[in-house]
Every structure is written in C-alpha cells, then in structure tokens.
Design a protein around this motif. Sequence first.
Motif, PDB file in Angstrom:
ATOM      1  N   ALA A 158      -1.860  -4.379  -9.519  1.00  0.00           N
ATOM      2  CA  ALA A 158      -0.838  -3.568 -10.171  1.00  0.00           C
ATOM      3  C   ALA A 158      -1.526  -2.403 -10.846  1.00  0.00           C
ATOM      4  O   ALA A 158      -2.718  -2.442 -11.126  1.00  0.00           O
ATOM      5  CB  ALA A 158      -0.110  -4.393 -11.219  1.00  0.00           C
ATOM      6  N   SER A 159      -0.789  -1.359 -11.083  1.00  0.00           N
ATOM      7  CA  SER A 159      -1.414  -0.197 -11.716  1.00  0.00           C
ATOM      8  C   SER A 159      -1.395  -0.345 -13.226  1.00  0.00           C
ATOM      9  O   SER A 159      -2.078   0.381 -13.925  1.00  0.00           O
ATOM     10  CB  SER A 159      -0.699   1.082 -11.297  1.00  0.00           C
ATOM     11  N   ARG A 160      -0.619  -1.291 -13.752  1.00  0.00           N
ATOM     12  CA  ARG A 160      -0.587  -1.466 -15.198  1.00  0.00           C
ATOM     13  C   ARG A 160      -1.374  -2.707 -15.586  1.00  0.00           C
ATOM     14  O   ARG A 160      -1.239  -3.765 -14.977  1.00  0.00           O
ATOM     15  CB  ARG A 160       0.856  -1.562 -15.699  1.00  0.00           C
ATOM     16  N   LEU A 161      -2.192  -2.577 -16.611  1.00  0.00           N
ATOM     17  CA  LEU A 161      -3.053  -3.679 -17.008  1.00  0.00           C
ATOM     18  C   LEU A 161      -2.234  -4.889 -17.465  1.00  0.00           C
ATOM     19  O   LEU A 161      -2.611  -6.029 -17.217  1.00  0.00           O
ATOM     20  CB  LEU A 161      -3.987  -3.218 -18.125  1.00  0.00           C
ATOM     21  N   ASP A 162      -1.079  -4.624 -18.090  1.00  0.00           N
ATOM     22  CA  ASP A 162      -0.219  -5.727 -18.527  1.00  0.00           C
ATOM     23  C   ASP A 162       0.149  -6.624 -17.348  1.00  0.00           C
ATOM     24  O   ASP A 162       0.117  -7.843 -17.443  1.00  0.00           O
ATOM     25  CB  ASP A 162       1.078  -5.188 -19.153  1.00  0.00           C
ATOM     26  N   ASP A 163       0.518  -5.971 -16.233  1.00  0.00           N
ATOM     27  CA  ASP A 163       0.868  -6.740 -15.045  1.00  0.00           C
ATOM     28  C   ASP A 163      -0.336  -7.526 -14.563  1.00  0.00           C
ATOM     29  O   ASP A 163      -0.231  -8.674 -14.155  1.00  0.00           O
ATOM     30  CB  ASP A 163       1.339  -5.803 -13.925  1.00  0.00           C
ATOM     31  N   PHE A 164      -1.482  -6.879 -14.614  1.00  0.00           N
ATOM     32  CA  PHE A 164      -2.692  -7.562 -14.161  1.00  0.00           C
ATOM     33  C   PHE A 164      -2.943  -8.801 -15.021  1.00  0.00           C
ATOM     34  O   PHE A 164      -3.233  -9.874 -14.509  1.00  0.00           O
ATOM     35  CB  PHE A 164      -3.889  -6.608 -14.237  1.00  0.00           C
ATOM     36  N   TYR A 165      -2.822  -8.633 -16.333  1.00  0.00           N
ATOM     37  CA  TYR A 165      -3.027  -9.772 -17.227  1.00  0.00           C
ATOM     38  C   TYR A 165      -2.067 -10.899 -16.847  1.00  0.00           C
ATOM     39  O   TYR A 165      -2.441 -12.054 -16.764  1.00  0.00           O
ATOM     40  CB  TYR A 165      -2.763  -9.360 -18.683  1.00  0.00           C
ATOM     41  N   GLN A 220      -0.624 -11.529 -14.079  1.00  0.00           N
ATOM     42  CA  GLN A 220      -0.861 -12.126 -12.764  1.00  0.00           C
ATOM     43  C   GLN A 220      -2.194 -12.853 -12.673  1.00  0.00           C
ATOM     44  O   GLN A 220      -2.487 -13.496 -11.675  1.00  0.00           O
ATOM     45  CB  GLN A 220      -0.790 -11.040 -11.688  1.00  0.00           C
ATOM     46  N   ASN A 221      -3.003 -12.751 -13.674  1.00  0.00           N
ATOM     47  CA  ASN A 221      -4.323 -13.371 -13.633  1.00  0.00           C
ATOM     48  C   ASN A 221      -4.574 -14.205 -14.879  1.00  0.00           C
ATOM     49  O   ASN A 221      -5.570 -14.019 -15.562  1.00  0.00           O
ATOM     50  CB  ASN A 221      -5.411 -12.297 -13.506  1.00  0.00           C
ATOM     51  N   PRO A 222      -3.660 -15.133 -15.172  1.00  0.00           N
ATOM     52  CA  PRO A 222      -3.842 -15.882 -16.421  1.00  0.00           C
ATOM     53  C   PRO A 222      -5.147 -16.664 -16.385  1.00  0.00           C
ATOM     54  O   PRO A 222      -5.484 -17.273 -15.361  1.00  0.00           O
ATOM     55  CB  PRO A 222      -2.632 -16.819 -16.454  1.00  0.00           C
ATOM     56  N   GLY A 223      -5.856 -16.626 -17.457  1.00  0.00           N
ATOM     57  CA  GLY A 223      -7.075 -17.432 -17.565  1.00  0.00           C
ATOM     58  C   GLY A 223      -8.259 -16.872 -16.818  1.00  0.00           C
ATOM     59  O   GLY A 223      -9.345 -17.416 -16.858  1.00  0.00           O
ATOM     60  N   SER A 224      -8.061 -15.769 -16.123  1.00  0.00           N
ATOM     61  CA  SER A 224      -9.201 -15.209 -15.379  1.00  0.00           C
ATOM     62  C   SER A 224      -9.146 -13.699 -15.456  1.00  0.00           C
ATOM     63  O   SER A 224      -9.107 -13.012 -14.453  1.00  0.00           O
ATOM     64  CB  SER A 224      -9.152 -15.680 -13.931  1.00  0.00           C
ATOM     65  N   THR A 225      -9.109 -13.194 -16.646  1.00  0.00           N
ATOM     66  CA  THR A 225      -9.017 -11.764 -16.853  1.00  0.00           C
ATOM     67  C   THR A 225     -10.328 -11.113 -16.446  1.00  0.00           C
ATOM     68  O   THR A 225     -11.390 -11.565 -16.843  1.00  0.00           O
ATOM     69  CB  THR A 225      -8.752 -11.472 -18.336  1.00  0.00           C
ATOM     70  N   GLY A 226     -10.252 -10.083 -15.682  1.00  0.00           N
ATOM     71  CA  GLY A 226     -11.470  -9.398 -15.260  1.00  0.00           C
ATOM     72  C   GLY A 226     -11.450  -9.227 -13.759  1.00  0.00           C
ATOM     73  O   GLY A 226     -10.422  -9.450 -13.127  1.00  0.00           O
ATOM     74  N   THR A 227     -12.557  -8.848 -13.212  1.00  0.00           N
ATOM     75  CA  THR A 227     -12.571  -8.519 -11.790  1.00  0.00           C
ATOM     76  C   THR A 227     -13.496  -9.453 -11.030  1.00  0.00           C
ATOM     77  O   THR A 227     -14.424 -10.019 -11.591  1.00  0.00           O
ATOM     78  CB  THR A 227     -13.086  -7.085 -11.582  1.00  0.00           C
ATOM     79  N   ALA A 228     -13.224  -9.596  -9.772  1.00  0.00           N
ATOM     80  CA  ALA A 228     -14.123 -10.351  -8.896  1.00  0.00           C
ATOM     81  C   ALA A 228     -15.382  -9.521  -8.660  1.00  0.00           C
ATOM     82  O   ALA A 228     -15.398  -8.308  -8.865  1.00  0.00           O
ATOM     83  CB  ALA A 228     -13.433 -10.638  -7.581  1.00  0.00           C
ATOM     84  N   LYS A 229     -16.433 -10.183  -8.218  1.00  0.00           N
ATOM     85  CA  LYS A 229     -17.686  -9.476  -7.930  1.00  0.00           C
ATOM     86  C   LYS A 229     -17.453  -8.470  -6.797  1.00  0.00           C
ATOM     87  O   LYS A 229     -16.852  -8.792  -5.781  1.00  0.00           O
ATOM     88  CB  LYS A 229     -18.754 -10.484  -7.525  1.00  0.00           C
ATOM     89  N   ARG A 261     -16.571 -13.513 -28.382  1.00  0.00           N
ATOM     90  CA  ARG A 261     -16.590 -14.803 -27.687  1.00  0.00           C
ATOM     91  C   ARG A 261     -15.466 -14.880 -26.647  1.00  0.00           C
ATOM     92  O   ARG A 261     -15.651 -15.426 -25.559  1.00  0.00           O
ATOM     93  CB  ARG A 261     -16.476 -15.963 -28.685  1.00  0.00           C
ATOM     94  N   ALA A 262     -14.306 -14.316 -26.983  1.00  0.00           N
ATOM     95  CA  ALA A 262     -13.201 -14.296 -26.018  1.00  0.00           C
ATOM     96  C   ALA A 262     -13.562 -13.451 -24.793  1.00  0.00           C
ATOM     97  O   ALA A 262     -13.227 -13.804 -23.658  1.00  0.00           O
ATOM     98  CB  ALA A 262     -11.928 -13.770 -26.684  1.00  0.00           C
ATOM     99  N   VAL A 263     -14.247 -12.331 -25.007  1.00  0.00           N
ATOM    100  CA  VAL A 263     -14.697 -11.508 -23.865  1.00  0.00           C
ATOM    101  C   VAL A 263     -15.621 -12.347 -22.979  1.00  0.00           C
ATOM    102  O   VAL A 263     -15.503 -12.345 -21.748  1.00  0.00           O
ATOM    103  CB  VAL A 263     -15.414 -10.227 -24.346  1.00  0.00           C
ATOM    104  N   ALA A 286      -7.761  -8.125 -27.159  1.00  0.00           N
ATOM    105  CA  ALA A 286      -7.538  -9.055 -28.272  1.00  0.00           C
ATOM    106  C   ALA A 286      -6.063  -9.444 -28.336  1.00  0.00           C
ATOM    107  O   ALA A 286      -5.721 -10.629 -28.448  1.00  0.00           O
ATOM    108  CB  ALA A 286      -7.970  -8.417 -29.592  1.00  0.00           C
ATOM    109  N   GLU A 287      -5.188  -8.455 -28.229  1.00  0.00           N
ATOM    110  CA  GLU A 287      -3.757  -8.759 -28.296  1.00  0.00           C
ATOM    111  C   GLU A 287      -3.334  -9.605 -27.104  1.00  0.00           C
ATOM    112  O   GLU A 287      -2.523 -10.519 -27.242  1.00  0.00           O
ATOM    113  CB  GLU A 287      -2.959  -7.463 -28.371  1.00  0.00           C
ATOM    114  N   HIS A 288      -3.901  -9.309 -25.954  1.00  0.00           N
ATOM    115  CA  HIS A 288      -3.548 -10.071 -24.751  1.00  0.00           C
ATOM    116  C   HIS A 288      -3.884 -11.556 -24.902  1.00  0.00           C
ATOM    117  O   HIS A 288      -3.119 -12.423 -24.484  1.00  0.00           O
ATOM    118  CB  HIS A 288      -4.271  -9.503 -23.533  1.00  0.00           C
ATOM    119  N   VAL A 289      -5.031 -11.845 -25.497  1.00  0.00           N
ATOM    120  CA  VAL A 289      -5.448 -13.248 -25.605  1.00  0.00           C
ATOM    121  C   VAL A 289      -5.008 -13.885 -26.928  1.00  0.00           C
ATOM    122  O   VAL A 289      -5.437 -14.984 -27.269  1.00  0.00           O
ATOM    123  CB  VAL A 289      -6.978 -13.422 -25.402  1.00  0.00           C
TER     124      VAL A 289
END
Lengths: 326, 326
Positions: A163-170, A172-181, B113-115, B133-136
């Motif tokens: 998604a282009s919005r970070l909120d959507d990304f968050y 859609q990716n619960p518990g695994s925020t960030g990017t794949a290698k 630590r959350a990061v 921070a707000e997201h988590v």
Amino acid sequence: MTERRPVLVVHGGAGTHAAIAGCPEARKAVEEGVVQAARRGYDELRKGGSSLDAVEAAVMSLEDNATFNAGHGSCLTLEGAVEMDASIMDGHSLDAGSVVCVSNVANPVHLARAVMEQTKHVSLISDRASAFAEHVGIGTVNPSTLITEKSLRRLHSQPQFQASRLDDFYKQNPGSTGTAKDDNHGTVGAVALDSHGNVAYATSTGGINAKMPGRMGDSPIIGSGGYADNRCGCVSTTGDGEALMKTCLARQITFLMEQGRSAQQAVEEGLSYLQDRVGGSGGAIVLTPQGDIGISFVSKGMSWAYVNSPQIHYGIYHGEDNTEAV
Amino acid sequence: MTERRPVLVVHGGAGTHAAIAGCPEARKAVEEGVVQAARRGYDELRKGGSSLDAVEAAVMSLEDNATFNAGHGSCLTLEGAVEMDASIMDGHSLDAGSVVCVSNVANPVHLARAVMEQTKHVSLISDRASAFAEHVGIGTVNPSTLITEKSLRRLHSQPQFQASRLDDFYKQNPGSTGTAKDDNHGTVGAVALDSHGNVAYATSTGGINAKMPGRMGDSPIIGSGGYADNRCGCVSTTGDGEALMKTCLARQITFLMEQGRSAQQAVEEGLSYLQDRVGGSGGAIVLTPQGDIGISFVSKGMSWAYVNSPQIHYGIYHGEDNTEAV
C-alpha cells in the motif's frame, strides 16, 4: 615521509545483481559506472588532491549515476520517497561527517563532508541536514528529481509493498513491521590513499528498497558503513545494513588489520564474521596506508573497480578481474 | 549452563558535575537517582527477568528522573527543543534497536526496544520513530512536558546560545557552525547479566546542551554508545559524543576484552585510547558474562551504581565507593 603512490578503490554495492543477469546493456552500465567513478576519484589524487577529495569525487560520480542505489536512482521507502544516508571519514584526524535520511540533496556525501568540516558535530539528520545544506550553500533539489522509473518499478515489484500509506502497511503486517530482506543492495563507496600517506573512506546509499520511512541503515554510521585510520587503513562496506550495524563491520575489519592481517585477509575474515554471527550478506573494499588492496563479498556479486596506475581493474562476479589502461 | 548470579550496573553520565559542587542536595539527588535505577533494574533480574528487561527498567528510571540528561530533563537544542537518542542491544543474538532525535516519547529506551523487537530494522529517526511508537501503542507526550526549568536555565547560560532562531545563530557563527564542548554531559546507561548468562546494554540521552537541531550523537549508535556480546561482555558509554563516534568506543572496549583484558583493564585502556586519539573525555561501565565489573571515567566525575547482591555500591568522583544493603 616518503611520497606514496596514490590508490583509489570504489564499489557499486553488493547483491544479486538480478537486474543485469542476461542483460549485457545493464551489466555494461554497472561496469562503466564503477570505472568512471574510479577515474574521477583517481583524477583528484593525480592532481595532488587529498584522499578525502578523491573519495568524495568518486562517490559523487556514483550518486549522479542512476544505475546505482545512491543519490539519483536511490531505492525508495514504502511510501515512495527518497531517504538517503552517507558518511565520510579522514584517516589522518579521525574526523568524520554523516547525514541521515536526507531527501532533497543531490550529493549526500558532499553534505556529509560539510557537516564534518563546518560543524562541531559528526551527524545531522533529515530536514535539519537539508537546512544546514542551504546554510552552507549546498543547493537542495526537488526530491522527485532523484526518483527514477526504475526505482519506482523496483518498489512496486516488492512483495512487501502492499500500500502507499504506511497505516495500511502496518495494518496488513501485524507483528512484523518492516521490510523483507532485499537482495539487490547497491550502496556505493570509495577508499583512497593519497601521496601524503593519508587514507579516507566515503559511503552513500538510498538504503533498502521498500524500507520503513525513517529507517537509518549502516552507511551513515562510523564503524559500520566505513572506517578510516592512518594507523591501519580504510574500509567502505555494503550489504545487509542491519547485520553490518550489529557487527560494526568496518571497525571489525580495521581491528583485524591492527592485529596484523593483510587487507585481503581482513576483509575476508570480517565478512566470515558477519555471516557467522548474524547471518549477514555483504561486501567491502579495503586499502592500507601502504597501498595494499582488499576486495571481497559474500553476496552473489559486488561491482568494484580500482586504479593502481597504470591500470584500472574492475569486476562484478567472483573470479573476475578485467583491466584497461588509465 | 550454570546459573549465573545476576549483576546490574548503571551510570548517570560523565562530566564535571559542576551543578553539584558545593551543593549537598544536588549531590544527594544524583546519588539517589543512580541507586534507585540500579535497584529497579536489579529487581527485574531478581524476578527472573532478562538482562534486556533489567537494562530497560534501569534506564527508564533514569529517563523519568529530571536530575539526569535523558527523557524528562533532557538537554535542549539551540532552538530550545528536546531531541533524544537511545539504544539497546541483546548480547545473546546481537539484536539491537535505536531511536534518533525523538521529541515526544517519555521513554526513548522503551521505544528503541520496540524497534528491535517489532521491526526488521535497527534504527528509526525523529517523527518516524514517533509514528511507529503510536502504531505499537507506546504513547507520545507533549514535548513541553519533558522540558524542565533547569534544562532551560542550562541552555540560556551557554555562551553559544546566541539566539532562539537557528538562522541568527548561523549568521553569528560564520565558519564555526555548531556548539562548544559542554562539560556537563549526563547520558545515562545500564549493563546487566541475567541468570542465564546473557548480557545486555541500554543507553539514553538528551545529547549536548545547545546542540544544533538534528544532531545525532553516539548514544543511538551500536558500537559507540554501547555494545553487548555474550562472547565477551557489555558496555554503556558516556562523554563527548563526537569523540566516542570517531573511536567506536564501546566496540573498542569489547574488542579489548576479546583479546583477554579484564573488564576494568578494558574500560581504562579504551578511555586512554579515546583521549590519545581524539582528545575526548568520557566514561563507561562494563560487565562480562562472568560477572566481572569495570567502571572508569576520565572526566572529573561520573555517577554510577551497581548491585552485586547483597550490596549496592555507588559513587560520583574518583576514589569513591559507598555501599548500602540491597
């Protein structure tokens, strides 16, 4: 002090170089890019410039070249923005400068040098680095001018680009925020030895494709993205940024040189350490104050070139060593 | 694996501690602050918590205490704002997290630590770290709640504090942008060993008084502000941030331990290196997986405390070693 024969080494990033597999034009662009950067940096040394002048010129050449992931053509964040990191260090004084997540400067390495030379700090971040750029007369650019068709395609092809919005990304990716290698790195860097025996390094990057906005990688970190010390040598690294940060890869390699390893031994041993301790992939270029060169990578490929007059050497994959005249 | 006896060490920053000279109340506040933080961290270990839990709890206690330059009571930028840096690292996995220039989070170490645990990155900067921070679910606070009367007085007393607008500052300081060395540091940090033999460190700071906005110091940098590796030990540093960055002081100290130095030898030798190579001042606390402690500083003072049951030890100036029961 005996006058040293100047040496310059550049890299155009470690990775799979998937884009150039089976595409002779793409391969040629990478080879020409690193050779051109090596020539640009070496020209500075030949004119009597310092190792700092040389690494800055070489890295600016790679930043200006859209083939590489630094400056123009940088990888994009999840939100489609450019956020670039860069650093530079003088092996004579251990002075260093870096910038983090800058979006609107054509040559982050040039700004990092200004931070080193015109402030009492080492690092400035983001908009504050840009404000400093304007203060010292380094022009800013519209961030959109740094984005290429290729960098947009690369972003949209990532599975984690949802998604282009970070909120959507968050969401859609619960518990695994960030990017794949991302296997296709492309950080650029240079190390140089000038005729006075001084070494320096510079490293610059757009970071990881589809990274979280505000992610700082290893490139602006003294000791991870590079290190330079006249007592042992200089290093510029590339690869899995987070793994390089956890192992302080550049300082690790200079430690090994302090303990008596040759440049080539030190870079190979440092990369083994990176793999063994944190499963990281990457590469590095190394140069000693005596002019000994080390080049190694544990990724599939890493574009590199060096000038040790009268020859330029260059390659991308393991076992390659092409030459042409300076 | 043999069960280890837990150990926890904290520091409340190296510097001249000019504010407490001749002021018994101020001195008492510093001593009570480090002792309380040591107790808080040690409680985690005693309850079976990990070394990460312990260093986080100890540092949060110091962040919440306006006596120290971290969290509430942080030093201010030239523009009078709070910009805090923090990092944390797990010596078992080498996993690490850090945040840079955050303005509206009460406990930057908690966010770091959350990061580490909830992204694939190591570092997030500024507003982007706050958005994460707000997201988590880590609440943000009004930045003004982190500013104290004392931090404002400290800012206004600096000779380099010439104007509230950075443009004016630039105009009045041509050729020398940045701040003068501030002798009164106060970065806080902790190192811990838990009963499983795992070590960890955490460091948190408001940075230098009257720093340029956007300045990143050593505290969020893995290898400069701290380092933790179960193979040799853990370190948290404090002092001239820029000097610590140029020498990768924390990794330097762990490197000396890898070469066989004791904790105390390693920290003393590391600080000598800092002075010799870049003229830097500072201090550090060190702990090995065997429970050996090293505490040293080349500044006039550094507040510290450690719990090695059944005693708490603490001090500020050279030669001090006060004790009380846990």
